[in-house]
Scaffold this motif. Structure first.
Motif, mmCIF file in Angstrom:
data_model
loop_
_atom_site.group_PDB
_atom_site.id
_atom_site.type_symbol
_atom_site.label_atom_id
_atom_site.label_comp_id
_atom_site.label_asym_id
_atom_site.label_seq_id
_atom_site.Cartn_x
_atom_site.Cartn_y
_atom_site.Cartn_z
ATOM 1 N N MET A 1 100.953 -21.397 -20.439
ATOM 2 C CA MET A 1 100.788 -22.830 -20.071
ATOM 3 C C MET A 1 99.714 -22.962 -19.190
ATOM 4 O O MET A 1 99.732 -22.209 -18.106
ATOM 5 N N TYR A 2 98.744 -23.695 -19.461
ATOM 6 C CA TYR A 2 97.623 -24.078 -18.161
ATOM 7 C C TYR A 2 98.256 -24.737 -17.006
ATOM 8 O O TYR A 2 99.189 -25.454 -17.266
ATOM 9 N N GLU A 3 97.528 -24.392 -16.031
ATOM 10 C CA GLU A 3 98.073 -24.999 -14.832
ATOM 11 C C GLU A 3 97.406 -26.314 -14.436
ATOM 12 O O GLU A 3 98.168 -27.292 -13.800
ATOM 13 N N LEU A 4 96.335 -26.768 -15.132
ATOM 14 C CA LEU A 4 95.706 -28.062 -15.059
ATOM 15 C C LEU A 4 94.958 -28.247 -16.272
ATOM 16 O O LEU A 4 94.201 -27.392 -16.769
ATOM 17 N N SER A 5 94.812 -29.525 -16.533
ATOM 18 C CA SER A 5 93.938 -29.882 -17.713
ATOM 19 C C SER A 5 92.840 -30.807 -17.148
ATOM 20 O O SER A 5 93.120 -31.743 -16.192
ATOM 21 N N VAL A 6 91.639 -30.853 -17.547
ATOM 22 C CA VAL A 6 90.403 -31.371 -17.198
ATOM 23 C C VAL A 6 89.708 -31.881 -18.271
ATOM 24 O O VAL A 6 89.369 -31.407 -19.310
ATOM 25 N N VAL A 7 89.711 -33.250 -18.124
ATOM 26 C CA VAL A 7 89.236 -34.079 -19.454
ATOM 27 C C VAL A 7 87.485 -34.411 -18.915
ATOM 28 O O VAL A 7 87.451 -35.168 -17.653
ATOM 29 N N VAL A 8 86.750 -34.334 -19.796
ATOM 30 C CA VAL A 8 85.244 -34.370 -19.588
ATOM 31 C C VAL A 8 84.521 -35.322 -20.770
ATOM 32 O O VAL A 8 84.197 -34.534 -21.700
ATOM 33 N N PRO A 9 84.373 -36.602 -20.614
ATOM 34 C CA PRO A 9 83.664 -37.287 -21.997
ATOM 35 C C PRO A 9 82.248 -36.569 -21.591
ATOM 36 O O PRO A 9 81.655 -36.790 -20.482
ATOM 37 N N VAL A 10 81.624 -36.591 -22.863
ATOM 38 C CA VAL A 10 80.173 -36.215 -22.644
ATOM 39 C C VAL A 10 79.198 -37.433 -23.615
ATOM 40 O O VAL A 10 79.579 -37.567 -24.776
ATOM 41 N N TYR A 11 78.298 -37.736 -22.966
ATOM 42 C CA TYR A 11 77.069 -38.588 -23.596
ATOM 43 C C TYR A 11 75.947 -38.744 -22.785
ATOM 44 O O TYR A 11 75.888 -38.931 -21.851
ATOM 45 N N ASN A 12 74.951 -38.136 -23.664
ATOM 46 C CA ASN A 12 73.496 -37.923 -22.940
ATOM 47 C C ASN A 12 73.660 -37.578 -21.706
ATOM 48 O O ASN A 12 73.006 -38.098 -20.749
ATOM 49 N N VAL A 13 74.017 -36.096 -21.485
ATOM 50 C CA VAL A 13 73.950 -35.501 -20.152
ATOM 51 C C VAL A 13 73.489 -34.085 -20.446
ATOM 52 O O VAL A 13 73.822 -33.133 -19.705
ATOM 53 N N GLU A 14 72.529 -33.835 -21.447
ATOM 54 C CA GLU A 14 72.044 -32.624 -21.516
ATOM 55 C C GLU A 14 71.255 -31.962 -20.504
ATOM 56 O O GLU A 14 71.473 -30.669 -20.084
ATOM 57 N N LYS A 15 70.717 -32.721 -19.527
ATOM 58 C CA LYS A 15 70.158 -32.497 -18.360
ATOM 59 C C LYS A 15 70.994 -31.802 -17.263
ATOM 60 O O LYS A 15 70.920 -31.140 -16.434
ATOM 61 N N TYR A 16 72.283 -32.033 -17.318
ATOM 62 C CA TYR A 16 73.513 -31.953 -16.305
ATOM 63 C C TYR A 16 74.597 -31.172 -16.828
ATOM 64 O O TYR A 16 75.426 -30.613 -15.908
ATOM 65 N N ILE A 17 74.906 -31.048 -18.077
ATOM 66 C CA ILE A 17 76.118 -30.652 -18.513
ATOM 67 C C ILE A 17 76.421 -29.078 -18.055
ATOM 68 O O ILE A 17 77.649 -28.698 -17.793
ATOM 69 N N GLY A 18 75.461 -28.380 -18.057
ATOM 70 C CA GLY A 18 75.398 -27.091 -17.909
ATOM 71 C C GLY A 18 76.125 -26.975 -16.223
ATOM 72 O O GLY A 18 76.793 -25.859 -16.179
ATOM 73 N N LYS A 19 75.744 -27.494 -15.294
ATOM 74 C CA LYS A 19 75.904 -27.383 -13.901
ATOM 75 C C LYS A 19 77.242 -27.981 -13.717
ATOM 76 O O LYS A 19 78.093 -27.227 -13.102
ATOM 77 N N CYS A 20 77.630 -28.857 -14.613
ATOM 78 C CA CYS A 20 79.176 -29.621 -14.594
ATOM 79 C C CYS A 20 80.252 -28.328 -15.040
ATOM 80 O O CYS A 20 81.065 -27.988 -14.332
ATOM 81 N N LEU A 21 79.630 -27.680 -16.248
ATOM 82 C CA LEU A 21 80.662 -26.762 -16.820
ATOM 83 C C LEU A 21 80.602 -25.585 -15.994
ATOM 84 O O LEU A 21 81.679 -24.906 -15.659
ATOM 85 N N ASP A 22 79.654 -25.113 -15.321
ATOM 86 C CA ASP A 22 79.338 -24.012 -14.372
ATOM 87 C C ASP A 22 80.371 -24.301 -13.363
ATOM 88 O O ASP A 22 81.133 -23.244 -13.068
#
Length: 479
Positions: free
Chosen positions: A1-22
């Motif tokens: 079982m996971y210790e934590l869940s993270v919810v990430v809505p995605v809309y028009n963020v191709e410039k930034y989503i990589g750094k967020c997920l990293d």
């Protein structure tokens, strides 16, 4: 079982989503212990191609998709339905977090037996500029454990959902509304219902501030969204009356924000009046006692306290005049509008607008060849100014029927104490109209004398209402 869940809505963020997920996959807690729920909010750009690369590499990243764009609030709600762990948090897809955030926070929320943990955040700018202090930003220098939100009034301003971790005991309160500012009501309700809150000063959420962010351009939708949020907070006051002062403090701050927007940005007068009406419809909970409570706990932070105190004392135009135009903050639009009634009344679809340079004598020409079956015209010589106007000539030989001036159309000039002065002109199927007129903006002395009369009238009406209340019995019948 996971210790934590993270919810990430995605809309028009191709410039930034990589750094967020990293910043999530490199957490010291280990990505294998983190359930990452990406909600594709029908993003039209290439964000999801980047997300899918991460999902292929890390099995704990799952993707759900909205068929149409639903907004951040609904996307969070959909993501919450997929949560399988005992703790949940949120990240905006253009932000990022420090590497030890989740390990450190889980350790502290569990060891302290808290069901809500809040942590620090900082503005992040690519250009390196330093952002000023925000009242919505935590400012504790040490870790704190809070057992009653009521005892920490400043917490009311910490309404973001992304710098918090919630235990499953609070999941039932995580119901985000479908509005522009979806966090505010949810944050307040979880603060109220948390048995214990841990403020963690040791980790940081980085909130990206960029020039093309949607939150940088203030429009009427921001005002509508924030007044809608105030409406939600008013409902929470009814639900949690013991927290009335804390919740009203947040309402006061939002009203102050809107008044700042009205002063600092360019608006048409009809937008300003709409904003005042919206504010007046949702600010009935603000009292002098509430303002004193606010100032005791957050001193020297209100920019427009006098405006807030007087918001519901006047009609919308009088308030706007006193609040903005008397203070020489007016940005008058030298814009004339001609509305054409072709059988459906005067409306924005049948209108010609002309920008002009205001002079002693003005001549404007309107081409009406595209309009059929003209019945009458409405001429608005200017927007956003109290004015004196004299129409010298209307050709071809047309007649002025009426105006919304103080002295009608029979005086040498018309005196307008409305911010939207207008004339009704008799016209039948003309191809062109030329209007020659003089116009001067009323000065402070002229305005003051006019609004003294208007104030006296308002005070008389208020006194009459009070006398009527005194004379009425319990059920409203006159004695």
């Amino acid at each position: 079982m996971y210790e934590l869940s993270v919810v990430v809505p995605v809309y028009n963020v191709e410039k930034y989503i990589g750094k967020c997920l990293d910043s999530i996959v490199n957490q010291s807690l280990g990505i294998e212990n983190i359930e990452v729920i990406i909600v594709n909010d029908a993003t039209p750009d290439n964000s999801m191609e980047i997300v899918e690369e991460y999902a292929t590499k890390y099995p704990s990243i799952k993707i759900i998709s909205n068929e149409v764009n639903l907004g951040a609030g609904e996307s969070k709600n959909k993501g919450l339905k997929e949560v399988t762990s005992d703790y949940v948090t949120f990240v905006d897809a253009d932000d990022f977090i420090s590497e030890n955030t989740y390990e450190d926070c889980l350790k502290k929320i569990k060891s302290s037996n808290s069901d809500l943990l809040m942590y620090n955040w900082e503005f992040y700018r690519e250009d390196g500029k330093i952002e000023p202090f925000s009242i919505h930003k935590p400012y504790f220098n040490e870790n704190e454990i809070i057992t009653d939100f009521k005892d920490f009034p400043e917490f009311a301003f910490m309404t973001s959902s992304v710098n918090k971790i919630y235990h499953k005991r609070l999941f039932s309160y995580l119901k985000f509304p479908n509005c522009k500012y979806d966090d505010n009501g949810v944050a307040i309700e979880t603060l109220i219902n948390a048995n214990q809150i841990y403020f963690n000063n040791d980790v940081t959420y980085f909130y990206r501030k960029n020039e093309d962010s949607i939150t940088q351009a203030i429009t009427m939708s921001n005002i509508e969204g924030l007044t809608e949020s105030i409406g939600i907070l008013n409902e929470l006051i009814l639900k949690y009356p013991d927290y009335q002062r804390n919740i009203t403090s947040l309402i006061i701050k939002f009203v102050d924000d809107i008044l700042f927007w009205l002063c600092d940005y360019e608006w048409f007068v009809d937008e300003e009046l709409k904003a005042i009406n919206l504010l007046q419809s949702v600010t009935y909970n603000i009292t002098n006692e509430n303002l004193e409570f606010f100032n005791e706990n957050i001193p020297f932070s209100l920019l427009f306290e006098e405006g807030i105190r007087n918001l519901n004392k006047y009609d919308d135009e009088t308030f706007l005049a006193k609040f903005k135009y008397f203070n020489r903050l007016a940005k008058v639009n030298s814009l004339a509008n001609l509305y054409v009634d072709t059988g459906e009344g005067f409306n924005e679809d049948n209108k010609i607008a002309i920008n002009y340079r205001l002079s002693r004598e003005n001549l404007l020409s309107f081409d009406l060849k595209d309009f059929k079956n003209i019945r009458s015209l409405r001429f608005d010589p200017i927007e956003g100014a109290f004015s004196k106007v004299k129409i010298l000539d209307i050709s071809p030989d047309l007649k002025t029927l009426s105006s919304n001036s103080e002295n009608g159309i029979n005086g040498e000039y018309q005196l307008f104490t409305t911010l939207d002065p207008s004339y009704i002109i008799e016209a039948k199927d003309v191809d062109e109209i030329r209007i020659r007129f003089k116009l001067s903006i009323l000065n402070d002395e002229e305005l003051s004398s006019l609004f003294v009369d208007k104030n006296n009238l308002i005070n008389d009406l208020n006194n009459q209402k009070e006398e009527t209340k005194k004379k009425k019995g319990l059920f409203g019948f006159m004695r």
